[in-house]
Design an enzyme around this catalytic site. Structure first.
Site, PDB file in Angstrom:
ATOM      1  N   HIS A   1      -7.295  -6.051   1.170  1.00 15.96           N
ATOM      2  CA  HIS A   1      -6.111  -5.212   1.403  1.00 15.96           C
ATOM      3  C   HIS A   1      -5.335  -5.635   2.653  1.00 15.96           C
ATOM      4  O   HIS A   1      -4.366  -4.990   3.034  1.00 15.96           O
ATOM      5  CB  HIS A   1      -6.589  -3.759   1.563  1.00 15.96           C
ATOM      6  CG  HIS A   1      -5.527  -2.721   1.329  1.00 15.96           C
ATOM      7  ND1 HIS A   1      -4.924  -2.536   0.103  1.00 15.96           N
ATOM      8  CD2 HIS A   1      -4.945  -1.804   2.164  1.00 15.96           C
ATOM      9  CE1 HIS A   1      -4.039  -1.549   0.192  1.00 15.96           C
ATOM     10  NE2 HIS A   1      -4.027  -1.099   1.436  1.00 15.96           N
TER      11      HIS A   1
ATOM     12  N   SER B   1       0.837  -1.197   0.000  1.00 13.89           N
ATOM     13  CA  SER B   1       0.000   0.000   0.000  1.00 13.89           C
ATOM     14  C   SER B   1       0.879   1.257   0.000  1.00 13.89           C
ATOM     15  O   SER B   1       1.640   1.444  -0.933  1.00 13.89           O
ATOM     16  CB  SER B   1      -0.956  -0.058   1.199  1.00 13.89           C
ATOM     17  OG  SER B   1      -1.989   0.893   1.056  1.00 13.89           O
TER      18      SER B   1
ATOM     19  N   ASP C   1     -10.029  -5.660  -3.129  1.00 14.40           N
ATOM     20  CA  ASP C   1      -9.416  -4.619  -2.300  1.00 14.40           C
ATOM     21  C   ASP C   1     -10.322  -3.392  -2.317  1.00 14.40           C
ATOM     22  O   ASP C   1     -10.591  -2.833  -3.390  1.00 14.40           O
ATOM     23  CB  ASP C   1      -8.032  -4.282  -2.864  1.00 14.40           C
ATOM     24  CG  ASP C   1      -7.214  -3.399  -1.939  1.00 14.40           C
ATOM     25  OD1 ASP C   1      -7.785  -2.441  -1.377  1.00 14.40           O
ATOM     26  OD2 ASP C   1      -6.023  -3.669  -1.787  1.00 14.40           O
TER      27      ASP C   1
END
Lengths: 280, 280
Positions: free
Chosen positions: B258, B149, B225
């Site tokens: 995620h 991320s 995600d």
């Protein structure tokens, strides 16, 4: 009985779920985690139970246990219950080794614990019945059980008391003889009272001495575990197994401690060991 | 400069350590983790850097990343820095996506951030120099970098700015184009001011458009995600790589989100991918 899905996450090709339900046995909400590997529709998979140690919930092993890859490879469902009842109405103790987070997998007989602290019946009876109802792919004719520390004690004693239910029993750094260590004496006297005869169903070595049998056991313990000498005492389990003819594989792992770094290192070994026996 | 050992645990045959030092760059204590696999005396091992995402410290991947088995197999050292300076004297923001835990791997130029928020220099210069001094087995002529991320953004941009330093660059669900997403626009304007030209060294797609090159990239993103469309935008990275002739392997992983359940599923793949390139 209804079951609430707290979370599901795709992981290692399967689904890691966390679930909550109202337990009739403990009289509280109870949370547990289940990893279901990818599987063909209609397939039924064996189940490996994992009982956690002092201060833990289902979350510790779920996050840090590194079991999913091995369970995916073996096609084994992994279930992690909590270690005690929870909630504001549940009596507690300031110590980390008694009360919440420290249910010791017993059915308490002493007040104020007897009402809620019934983790033996919860893990042996209520939760398996719930799994049978809610997880159609779980084949409860093929169950194994393992656990860590207090949960290793739980796995050994539940396995020894129910040899027809569990095909395979292993443990990580178990409390091998609660009758003979401070953690065990505190918990069992607190939950069960002072009559040590009442403690024997909750002591792996005493169960073996009293005639309970499993064919074999796998136990890993770190030789740098700070609780090795005073609390865990694997040598007492080795002696009990030797006298009873139980095939114990006791591996003293050099340099390993009591943490999830130790557990996660040998988790894949244990899952594969159970997998071979559950699929034989 | 001295380095303090916070903890060491034996794991997967090696040592998982956590260390703290006084950073001259951030002006704060900084904590990081290092996993050193078992190795022959005198051997020197390649290094894989892992940069973490928003709200994380070194601890998240250290506990939940499931990298140690793969690093032990590959003989790769794994280093996880923190995501921002820490401490009472460090300015912060109430939001989870700015301030502490959200350093975005930039050298801030705007007050009050410029004094401490210098994570680019910390990760690119100070920490590698410290590793070189304190970890004799770390071979910094063979480095790879990855991250998740915000840390995927960090890995891509640091890798693209330093192609001679990093032989291999990958990412999990990276923020691929901070100039074109809310997380990026908020962080870069806050730390760097309103001149978007100043942001370009911190945007993987802009770096590629401006001529920076690596031979290849490996990127995994979950198609479930929740940040995929608004924040991550891997399609912009795919377009930039296509135009620049960079060999991008972009894998949209079906059903993955995620979380660390996603990261840990594909971690061994990434470690092996880096391992092949670092040992070639």
């Amino acid at each position: 009985m209804t079951i609430e899905t707290v979370s599901t996450n795709r992981a290692h090709g399967g689904v890691q779920g966390v679930y909550r339900h109202a337990s009739a046995v403990t009289g509280t909400p109870m949370t547990f985690s289940v990893f279901v590997p990818d599987h063909a529709e209609g397939a039924r998979l064996p189940v490996l139970w994992y009982l956690s140690g002092l201060t833990c919930t289902h979350a510790n092993v779920t996050e840090k246990g590194e079991y999913r890859q091995a369970c995916a490879e073996q096609g084994v469902i992994f279930i992690a219950p909590d270690t005690s009842p929870r909630g504001e109405d549940v009596p507690d103790d300031d110590a980390y080794d008694f009360g919440k987070g420290a249910g010791f997998y017993v059915d308490a007989t002493q007040e104020p614990w007897a009402t809620h602290y019934r983790m033996r019946s919860y893990v042996e009876d209520e939760l398996p019945a719930l799994i049978l109802r809610e997880f159609a792919m779980a084949d409860l004719s093929r169950q194994g059980i393992t656990g860590h520390s207090m949960g290793g004690h739980g796995a050994l004693t539940i396995g020894l008391r129910n040899p027809d239910r569990f095909r395979s029993v292993s443990a990580f750094a178990p409390i091998a003889a609660p009758l003979h260590c401070p953690w065990g004496e505190k918990a069992l006297s607190g939950y069960l009272g002072d009559n040590r005869e009442d403690w024997r169903p909750y002591d792996a070595c005493a169960l073996i001495a009293d005639g309970n049998r499993v064919a074999e056991l796998l136990v890993d313990v770190g030789d740098a575990d700070p609780f090795l000498t005073d609390q865990l005492k694997p040598e007492l389990l080795a002696e009990a197994c030797r006298e009873a003819g139980i095939d114990l594989t006791l591996r003293m792992q050099p340099g390993y401690d009591h943490s999830y770094y130790f557990i996660s290192t040998f988790m894949a070994d244990h899952v594969a060991w159970h997998g071979r026996r559950l699929k034989a």
